[in-house]
Each structure stands twice: as C-alpha cells, then as structure tokens.
Write a protein that holds these residues in place. Structure first.
Motif, PDB file in Angstrom:
ATOM      1  N   LEU A  96     -45.812  37.656  10.983  1.00 18.05           N
ATOM      2  CA  LEU A  96     -44.669  37.343  11.853  1.00 18.05           C
ATOM      3  C   LEU A  96     -43.387  37.130  11.050  1.00 18.05           C
ATOM      4  CD1 LEU A  96     -46.243  34.929  14.494  1.00 18.05           C
ATOM      5  CD2 LEU A  96     -45.088  37.099  14.972  1.00 18.05           C
ATOM      6  N   VAL A  97     -43.490  36.385   9.968  1.00 14.26           N
ATOM      7  CA  VAL A  97     -42.315  36.123   9.130  1.00 14.26           C
ATOM      8  C   VAL A  97     -41.813  37.433   8.529  1.00 14.26           C
ATOM      9  CG1 VAL A  97     -41.535  34.998   6.994  1.00 14.26           C
ATOM     10  CG2 VAL A  97     -42.877  33.717   8.661  1.00 14.26           C
ATOM     11  N   GLY A  98     -42.738  38.254   8.076  1.00 12.33           N
ATOM     12  CA  GLY A  98     -42.350  39.558   7.522  1.00 12.33           C
ATOM     13  C   GLY A  98     -41.664  40.423   8.563  1.00 12.33           C
ATOM     14  N   TYR A  99     -42.194  40.406   9.766  1.00 12.08           N
ATOM     15  CA  TYR A  99     -41.594  41.198  10.846  1.00 12.08           C
ATOM     16  C   TYR A  99     -40.197  40.674  11.170  1.00 12.08           C
ATOM     17  CZ  TYR A  99     -40.987  43.537  15.326  1.00 12.08           C
ATOM     18  OH  TYR A  99     -40.501  44.289  16.354  1.00 12.08           O
ATOM     19  N   ARG A 100     -40.073  39.348  11.230  1.00 12.98           N
ATOM     20  CA  ARG A 100     -38.760  38.746  11.516  1.00 12.98           C
ATOM     21  C   ARG A 100     -37.755  39.119  10.424  1.00 12.98           C
ATOM     22  NH1 ARG A 100     -38.456  32.462  11.243  1.00 12.98           N
ATOM     23  NH2 ARG A 100     -38.642  33.040   9.079  1.00 12.98           N
ATOM     24  N   ASP A 101     -38.181  39.028   9.159  1.00 16.56           N
ATOM     25  CA  ASP A 101     -37.287  39.375   8.049  1.00 16.56           C
ATOM     26  C   ASP A 101     -36.890  40.850   8.088  1.00 16.56           C
ATOM     27  OD1 ASP A 101     -37.509  36.749   7.257  1.00 16.56           O
ATOM     28  OD2 ASP A 101     -38.896  37.166   5.596  1.00 16.56           O
TER      29      ASP A 101
END
Length: 146
Positions: free
Chosen positions: A42-47
């Motif tokens: 999720l964090v990777g996708y958000r970034d």
C-alpha cells in the motif's frame, strides 16, 4: 511423589499443548508477515501514485484532476493507517501467542524435570537395595568361611 506414568501423562498433555501453541504462534507470525507485506504494498502504491501525479502535474492538470488526486490520496492514507493498525494487532497477537508457547514449554520442561528427578530417586533406591543385598551376601560368605 507422582508416579512415573502420571508424569508421562502430564508430559504428553504438556507436549500437545506446546505443539498446539507452536502452531498458533506460527500462524500469528505468518499473519504479521502478511500484514506487513500488504502495508508495504500500500505504501509503495501510494508513493508511486504520488510520483506519477507529480510528473503529470508538471504538464498541467485541471482543478478537478487535482481534487480527484487529493481524494484518492486521502483514501490511500486511510487504507495505510488501517493496515498499520492491522500490523499492530497482528504483532500483539503474535506476542501473546509467543508468551503462551513459552509458558506451555516451561510447563512441559517442569514435568520432564520432575520425571527425571523421580527416575533418579528410584534409581538411587534400587542402587541402595542392590548394595544392601551384596553386603548381606558378602557377610554370609564371610560367616560361612570361618
């Protein structure tokens, strides 16, 4: 003192409890890993979404596209916070399961120690009995040799 068979029964029960606790601990640790992996995703996708938005923003975007971006980022942030909570919950569960496993293992080891002490006590009694029989036999032999 408890008989050896009673101790063996307790040890078997404790071993099963330890095995069950170990399985639950394994499942809890897997849940932590899965939750952390999902959070990382999720964090990777958000970034990545943020980087792509920054790149498209330089080419110029409409106010509507900007509002859509903000709304979507808020949803992603909410999802990240929710997943962080899931990770914390999974970690807490794994800590609890680890404590339960450690307690079950301590109990199993205690019963094993009791069994070992009882076996040593019985062996000592048997050794004394054998020594007494040998002493009596030697005394009789000495008496009849006179």
């Amino acid at each position: 003192m408890a008989s050896t068979s009673q101790l063996e029964t307790l040890i078997d029960m404790a071993r099963r409890e330890t095995d069950d606790s170990a399985k639950r601990l394994g499942a809890a640790l897997k849940a932590v890993g899965d939750a952390e992996e999902k959070l990382k995703m999720l964090v990777g996708y958000r970034d990545e979404y943020g980087r792509r938005f920054d790149a498209s923003q330089q080419a110029g975007i409409t106010p509507m596209a900007y509002r859509n971006f903000q709304a979507f980022m808020e949803k992603l942030d909410t999802a990240v916070r929710g997943q962080e909570e899931m990770v914390r919950h999974a970690q807490k569960r794994s800590e609890n399961e680890k404590a339960k496993w450690q307690e079950a293992e301590r109990k199993r080891m205690s019963y094993s120690t009791l069994r070992d002490r009882e076996a040593a006590r019985l062996q000592k009694i048997e050794a004394k009995r054998d020594q007494k029989a040998m002493d009596e036999h030697a005394a009789r032999q000495a008496f009849y040799k006179r």
